[in-house]
Design a protein around this motif. Structure first.
Motif, PDB file in Angstrom:
ATOM      1  N   GLY A  23       0.808  -1.219   0.000  1.00 59.84           N
ATOM      2  CA  GLY A  23       0.000   0.000   0.000  1.00 59.84           C
ATOM      3  C   GLY A  23       0.837   1.264   0.000  1.00 59.84           C
ATOM      4  O   GLY A  23       0.437   2.281   0.554  1.00 59.84           O
ATOM      5  N   THR A  24       1.989   1.226  -0.635  1.00 60.39           N
ATOM      6  CA  THR A  24       2.879   2.387  -0.631  1.00 60.39           C
ATOM      7  C   THR A  24       2.549   3.393  -1.728  1.00 60.39           C
ATOM      8  O   THR A  24       3.053   4.497  -1.720  1.00 60.39           O
ATOM      9  N   TYR A  51      -4.873  -4.563  -1.363  1.00 60.46           N
ATOM     10  CA  TYR A  51      -5.448  -5.502  -0.401  1.00 60.46           C
ATOM     11  C   TYR A  51      -4.497  -6.662  -0.136  1.00 60.46           C
ATOM     12  O   TYR A  51      -4.310  -7.093   0.986  1.00 60.46           O
ATOM     13  N   SER A  52      -3.887  -7.196  -1.169  1.00 62.02           N
ATOM     14  CA  SER A  52      -3.044  -8.376  -1.048  1.00 62.02           C
ATOM     15  C   SER A  52      -1.674  -8.038  -0.464  1.00 62.02           C
ATOM     16  O   SER A  52      -1.145  -6.945  -0.680  1.00 62.02           O
ATOM     17  N   CYS A  54      -8.252  -7.864   2.517  1.00 67.91           N
ATOM     18  CA  CYS A  54      -6.821  -8.191   2.589  1.00 67.91           C
ATOM     19  C   CYS A  54      -6.543  -9.679   2.751  1.00 67.91           C
ATOM     20  O   CYS A  54      -5.705 -10.236   2.047  1.00 67.91           O
ATOM     21  N   VAL A  55      -7.224 -10.319   3.670  1.00 68.13           N
ATOM     22  CA  VAL A  55      -6.954 -11.736   3.939  1.00 68.13           C
ATOM     23  C   VAL A  55      -7.288 -12.584   2.721  1.00 68.13           C
ATOM     24  O   VAL A  55      -6.475 -13.404   2.267  1.00 68.13           O
ATOM     25  N   GLY A  56      -8.463 -12.396   2.150  1.00 71.17           N
ATOM     26  CA  GLY A  56      -8.873 -13.165   0.983  1.00 71.17           C
ATOM     27  C   GLY A  56      -7.998 -12.894  -0.229  1.00 71.17           C
ATOM     28  O   GLY A  56      -7.603 -13.826  -0.940  1.00 71.17           O
ATOM     29  N   SER A  57      -7.671 -11.634  -0.470  1.00 74.13           N
ATOM     30  CA  SER A  57      -6.816 -11.284  -1.605  1.00 74.13           C
ATOM     31  C   SER A  57      -5.430 -11.889  -1.468  1.00 74.13           C
ATOM     32  O   SER A  57      -4.851 -12.391  -2.440  1.00 74.13           O
TER      33      SER A  57
END
Length: 94
Positions: A22-23, A30-31, A66-69
């Protein structure tokens, strides 16, 4: 910013590997492996492969983001990928 800081109670050691994501403020990420546009990747895949890791266990509070991705991308990168349901929850519980 404060949102990306670790809480004071978390013990972070010099030997811990920290993966930044996320930079790019213009693209959601998300991943743990790639941004949502898959234009940039983090160092996670390289770090795991260099360490000989073959399985990835994903947990967290954003199962539907995030978790799923991260779990899907782990599988697409060739890892056996698991979501630990007892340690995960969705943002949208519906």
């Amino acid at each position: 910013e404060w949102g990306s800081n670790f809480c004071d109670e978390l013990e972070v050691r010099d030997t811990d590997i920290i993966i930044d994501k996320g930079t790019n403020v213009d693209v959601d990420s998300y991943s743990g492996f790639f941004d949502n546009g898959r234009r940039q990747q983090t160092t996670l895949q390289r770090q795991l492969k260099e360490a000989g890791v073959s399985e990835v266990y994903c947990v967290g509070i954003a199962l539907d983001y995030c978790v799923g991705s991260t779990a899907v991308d782990a599988a697409q990168c060739g890892f056996t990928s698991y979501i630990v349901e007892d340690c995960s929850t969705a943002v949208d519980a519906a």
